[in-house]
Scaffold this motif. Structure first.
Motif, PDB file in Angstrom:
ATOM      1  N   SER A 133       0.831  -1.201   0.000  1.00 23.54           N
ATOM      2  CA  SER A 133       0.000   0.000   0.000  1.00 23.54           C
ATOM      3  C   SER A 133       0.868   1.255   0.000  1.00 23.54           C
ATOM      4  CB  SER A 133      -0.908   0.003   1.231  1.00 23.54           C
ATOM      5  OG  SER A 133      -0.135  -0.127   2.417  1.00 23.54           O
ATOM      6  N   ASP A 134       2.056   1.154   0.588  1.00 24.55           N
ATOM      7  CA  ASP A 134       2.978   2.286   0.633  1.00 24.55           C
ATOM      8  C   ASP A 134       4.380   1.819   0.297  1.00 24.55           C
ATOM      9  OD1 ASP A 134       1.169   4.383   1.691  1.00 24.55           O
ATOM     10  OD2 ASP A 134       1.057   3.025   3.407  1.00 24.55           O
ATOM     11  N   CYS A 135       5.135   2.705  -0.327  1.00 28.54           N
ATOM     12  CA  CYS A 135       6.548   2.416  -0.605  1.00 28.54           C
ATOM     13  C   CYS A 135       7.355   2.538   0.682  1.00 28.54           C
ATOM     14  CB  CYS A 135       7.088   3.395  -1.630  1.00 28.54           C
ATOM     15  SG  CYS A 135       6.581   3.043  -3.323  1.00 28.54           S
ATOM     16  N   PRO A 136       8.581   2.016   0.697  1.00 31.26           N
ATOM     17  CA  PRO A 136       9.445   2.234   1.868  1.00 31.26           C
ATOM     18  C   PRO A 136       9.647   3.726   2.100  1.00 31.26           C
ATOM     19  CG  PRO A 136      10.354   0.534   0.448  1.00 31.26           C
ATOM     20  CD  PRO A 136       9.213   1.156  -0.309  1.00 31.26           C
ATOM     21  N   PRO A 137      10.067   4.109   3.312  1.00 30.05           N
ATOM     22  CA  PRO A 137      10.293   5.540   3.600  1.00 30.05           C
ATOM     23  C   PRO A 137      11.453   6.084   2.781  1.00 30.05           C
ATOM     24  CG  PRO A 137      11.090   4.156   5.386  1.00 30.05           C
ATOM     25  CD  PRO A 137      10.324   3.257   4.471  1.00 30.05           C
ATOM     26  N   LYS A 160      -0.199   2.237  -6.434  1.00 33.26           N
ATOM     27  CA  LYS A 160       0.314   3.593  -6.190  1.00 33.26           C
ATOM     28  C   LYS A 160       1.830   3.594  -6.007  1.00 33.26           C
ATOM     29  CE  LYS A 160      -0.237   7.423  -2.870  1.00 33.26           C
ATOM     30  NZ  LYS A 160       0.997   7.251  -2.094  1.00 33.26           N
ATOM     31  N   CYS A 161       2.324   2.650  -5.250  1.00 38.81           N
ATOM     32  CA  CYS A 161       3.768   2.606  -4.967  1.00 38.81           C
ATOM     33  C   CYS A 161       4.589   2.424  -6.239  1.00 38.81           C
ATOM     34  CB  CYS A 161       4.062   1.480  -3.983  1.00 38.81           C
ATOM     35  SG  CYS A 161       5.817   1.236  -3.652  1.00 38.81           S
ATOM     36  N   PHE A 162       4.043   1.695  -7.193  1.00 39.17           N
ATOM     37  CA  PHE A 162       4.759   1.383  -8.427  1.00 39.17           C
ATOM     38  C   PHE A 162       5.248   2.651  -9.119  1.00 39.17           C
ATOM     39  CE2 PHE A 162       4.387  -0.758 -12.817  1.00 39.17           C
ATOM     40  CZ  PHE A 162       5.673  -1.248 -12.724  1.00 39.17           C
ATOM     41  N   TYR A 163       4.491   3.733  -9.001  1.00 38.44           N
ATOM     42  CA  TYR A 163       4.824   4.965  -9.713  1.00 38.44           C
ATOM     43  C   TYR A 163       5.571   5.973  -8.838  1.00 38.44           C
ATOM     44  CZ  TYR A 163       1.639   2.976 -13.111  1.00 38.44           C
ATOM     45  OH  TYR A 163       1.048   2.138 -14.021  1.00 38.44           O
ATOM     46  N   GLU A 164       5.851   5.599  -7.603  1.00 40.20           N
ATOM     47  CA  GLU A 164       6.574   6.498  -6.700  1.00 40.20           C
ATOM     48  C   GLU A 164       8.038   6.097  -6.554  1.00 40.20           C
ATOM     49  OE1 GLU A 164       4.403   6.391  -3.062  1.00 40.20           O
ATOM     50  OE2 GLU A 164       2.728   7.600  -3.825  1.00 40.20           O
ATOM     51  N   LEU A 165       8.514   5.289  -7.478  1.00 43.64           N
ATOM     52  CA  LEU A 165       9.867   4.745  -7.354  1.00 43.64           C
ATOM     53  C   LEU A 165      10.837   5.318  -8.391  1.00 43.64           C
ATOM     54  CD1 LEU A 165       8.878   1.039  -6.711  1.00 43.64           C
ATOM     55  CD2 LEU A 165       9.796   2.655  -5.044  1.00 43.64           C
ATOM     56  N   LYS A 166      10.495   6.456  -8.967  1.00 44.80           N
ATOM     57  CA  LYS A 166      11.381   7.052  -9.966  1.00 44.80           C
ATOM     58  C   LYS A 166      12.718   7.431  -9.327  1.00 44.80           C
ATOM     59  CE  LYS A 166       7.801   8.804 -13.061  1.00 44.80           C
ATOM     60  NZ  LYS A 166       7.200   9.995 -13.712  1.00 44.80           N
ATOM     61  N   ASN A 167      13.789   7.050 -10.002  1.00 47.93           N
ATOM     62  CA  ASN A 167      15.151   7.363  -9.556  1.00 47.93           C
ATOM     63  C   ASN A 167      15.481   6.772  -8.184  1.00 47.93           C
ATOM     64  OD1 ASN A 167      15.806   9.048 -11.872  1.00 47.93           O
ATOM     65  ND2 ASN A 167      14.385  10.539 -10.976  1.00 47.93           N
ATOM     66  N   LYS A 168      14.824   5.670  -7.833  1.00 47.72           N
ATOM     67  CA  LYS A 168      15.095   5.025  -6.543  1.00 47.72           C
ATOM     68  C   LYS A 168      15.530   3.564  -6.682  1.00 47.72           C
ATOM     69  CE  LYS A 168      12.031   7.887  -3.697  1.00 47.72           C
ATOM     70  NZ  LYS A 168      10.861   7.886  -2.774  1.00 47.72           N
ATOM     71  N   ILE A 169      15.095   2.897  -7.726  1.00 49.00           N
ATOM     72  CA  ILE A 169      15.422   1.479  -7.905  1.00 49.00           C
ATOM     73  C   ILE A 169      16.816   1.339  -8.494  1.00 49.00           C
ATOM     74  CG2 ILE A 169      14.817  -0.641  -9.124  1.00 49.00           C
ATOM     75  CD1 ILE A 169      12.920   0.072  -6.894  1.00 49.00           C
ATOM     76  N   ASN A 170      17.631   0.507  -7.869  1.00 51.63           N
ATOM     77  CA  ASN A 170      18.990   0.266  -8.355  1.00 51.63           C
ATOM     78  C   ASN A 170      19.102  -1.025  -9.172  1.00 51.63           C
ATOM     79  OD1 ASN A 170      19.362   1.506  -5.286  1.00 51.63           O
ATOM     80  ND2 ASN A 170      20.581   2.521  -6.852  1.00 51.63           N
ATOM     81  N   TRP A 171      18.468  -2.091  -8.686  1.00 53.29           N
ATOM     82  CA  TRP A 171      18.560  -3.381  -9.370  1.00 53.29           C
ATOM     83  C   TRP A 171      17.171  -4.012  -9.476  1.00 53.29           C
ATOM     84  CZ3 TRP A 171      22.875  -4.940  -5.442  1.00 53.29           C
ATOM     85  CH2 TRP A 171      24.048  -4.215  -5.740  1.00 53.29           C
ATOM     86  N   THR A 172      17.043  -4.939 -10.422  1.00 53.70           N
ATOM     87  CA  THR A 172      15.772  -5.623 -10.632  1.00 53.70           C
ATOM     88  C   THR A 172      15.966  -7.133 -10.557  1.00 53.70           C
ATOM     89  OG1 THR A 172      16.180  -5.472 -13.016  1.00 53.70           O
ATOM     90  CG2 THR A 172      14.734  -3.807 -12.034  1.00 53.70           C
ATOM     91  N   MET A 173      14.952  -7.821 -10.056  1.00 54.19           N
ATOM     92  CA  MET A 173      14.939  -9.278  -9.978  1.00 54.19           C
ATOM     93  C   MET A 173      13.568  -9.734 -10.482  1.00 54.19           C
ATOM     94  SD  MET A 173      15.410 -11.776  -6.644  1.00 54.19           S
ATOM     95  CE  MET A 173      17.133 -11.363  -6.393  1.00 54.19           C
ATOM     96  N   THR A 174      13.496 -10.125 -11.748  1.00 51.66           N
ATOM     97  CA  THR A 174      12.218 -10.486 -12.355  1.00 51.66           C
ATOM     98  C   THR A 174      12.396 -11.632 -13.340  1.00 51.66           C
ATOM     99  OG1 THR A 174      12.251  -9.130 -14.380  1.00 51.66           O
ATOM    100  CG2 THR A 174      11.713  -7.998 -12.323  1.00 51.66           C
TER     101      THR A 174
END
Length: 415
Positions: A133-137, A160-174
């Motif tokens: 429901s919320d992204c990490p702080p 909602k959280c999916f779109y609040e992660l701009k310029n925050k994700i470093n690596w992906t595991m998918t």
């Protein structure tokens, strides 16, 4: 009048002054630390907290068994919402707060944690926005954020959280092959010896008295697989549906479904498919979404380790994931009717049908266990060499939904 001070007294005076200075210094330092701590607690959240539905563990519990290699600080890999993703807990089992899962890695100074943990003790956070429901702080400098997801964007693009992660994700595991840590639902390796003799194949074929089977737990899907099945039936293909969308199988209940699908724990249980699939010639491997690289256990290890021919309908390039002539790909046919005609031909032609099992003389299937462990070994190594793997995803939503400006998923075109 000058006071003469004996040498021994001078030393005592100097010692007293130095002692007072040290005491004052320690007091001021503690005051500074206390003020910083109070400032953090007032202006921000000093702990990462689990999503509400989880039974929280205290900081002491999360770190009670923390281990590290002598002389090296262990990197803390924190699972933000493991309660929503069984595969993480299936893999970690009872090793939370320890480095046991990394013992066989080239770099083993990492631990896995969850619960209420001080932010400054976390080196990397793994989370699944689909279930949050919320992204990490706010993200502290130097902390690595890892986007982990094994479902397609169809199932969380409105999160909602999916779109609040701009310029925050470093690596992906998918499941995507262009992820930093790509993880498929199965792999094929070269075999040292053939799996079947001709007699084995003859016996296998003799037991197959039914045409096609499919296991489906999610009924309405964007891929419209139930509509596809009805089209196949309309062209004379007998299809038995098991699971929530058909007949519930006593042998194949949902309780062990995920454990069997991933098996990241390495604890292999008897598979109900061994008894059910032996009666059928075709397994309908129909994915819920038609997306780039999205192929699951339906066409990989859970099915391919059995003597049955998968009919694959997904959005991946099957030639990358499967050995040649080991499957039927629905996209190779102009229509469902043409596909049905090919299946009917194989259904009545033993020689042609068994040609699809020749690959088992040269390859064998593996589940996710080794690759899952390998991915976390690489993750641990990266955390100890951050300068070599610096990366920030400008827009993780765009990367997952429309990579390089093209839609990762598409609507069915074969119905």
């Amino acid at each position: 009048m000058r006071v003469q001070v004996e040498p021994c007294c001078r030393v005592a005076v100097v010692y007293s002054v130095v002692s007072i200075a040290i005491i004052v210094g320690i007091f001021l330092y503690r005051q500074q630390i206390d003020s910083k701590t109070i400032k953090v607690r007032v202006s921000g959240t000093p702990f990462l907290k689990m999503q509400p539905s989880y039974n929280k563990r205290s900081s002491h519990e999360a770190f009670g068994n923390m281990t590290k290699t002598a002389g090296t600080q262990a990197k803390n890999i924190y699972f933000y919402n493991p309660q929503f993703y069984h595969v993480f807990t299936d893999w970690i089992l009872d090793t939370w707060g320890t480095s046991k899962k990394f013992e066989r890695c080239p770099v083993s100074d990492c631990i896995v944690t969850k619960g209420e943990v001080p932010m400054e003790q976390i080196d990397a956070i793994i989370f699944k926005p689909r279930d949050m429901s919320d992204c990490p702080p706010n993200k502290p400098p130097g902390q690595v954020w890892i986007f982990a997801e094994f479902e397609t964007p169809h199932y969380y693009f409105q999160s909602k959280c999916f779109y609040e992660l701009k310029n925050k994700i470093n690596w992906t595991m998918t499941y995507r092959r262009d992820a930093d840590f790509p993880i498929a639902h199965g792999y094929f390796r070269k075999s040292d010896k053939p799996k079947y003799t001709q007699k084995d194949l003859d016996d296998i074929y003799a037991k197959k008295n039914k045409t096609a089977v499919v296991f489906i737990s999610h009924c309405p899907t964007v891929g419209k697989r139930l509509t596809f099945i009805e089209l196949l039936r309309s062209h004379g293909i007998q299809v038995d549906i098991f699971g929530s969308c058909g007949v519930m199988s006593v042998e194949c209940n949902n309780e062990d479904r995920y454990l069997l699908s991933f098996n990241v724990s390495g604890i292999v249980k008897p598979d109900c498919f061994s008894t059910v699939l032996s009666q059928y010639k075709f397994f309908l491997s129909l994915e819920n979404s038609l997306c780039m690289d999205y192929t699951t256990e339906k066409s990989l290890h859970r099915v391919m380790r059995h003597p049955i021919l998968p009919v694959i309908r997904d959005g991946s390039n099957a030639t990358i994931f499967h050995p040649p002539h080991s499957y039927i790909y629905t996209g190779d046919f102009k229509s469902v009717q043409e596909l049905a005609q090919h299946m009917k031909m194989l259904d009545g032609n033993k020689t042609a049908y068994l040609e699809y099992f020749k690959w088992k003389q040269h390859y064998h299937t593996e589940d996710m266990y080794q690759e899952w462990n390998s991915a976390f070994c690489r993750l641990c190594e990266r955390l100890h060499n951050p300068e070599d793997y610096r990366r920030v995803y400008r827009d993780i939503a765009a990367w997952h939904i429309s990579p390089r400006g093209k839609h990762a998923c598409h609507a069915p075109t074969d119905l």
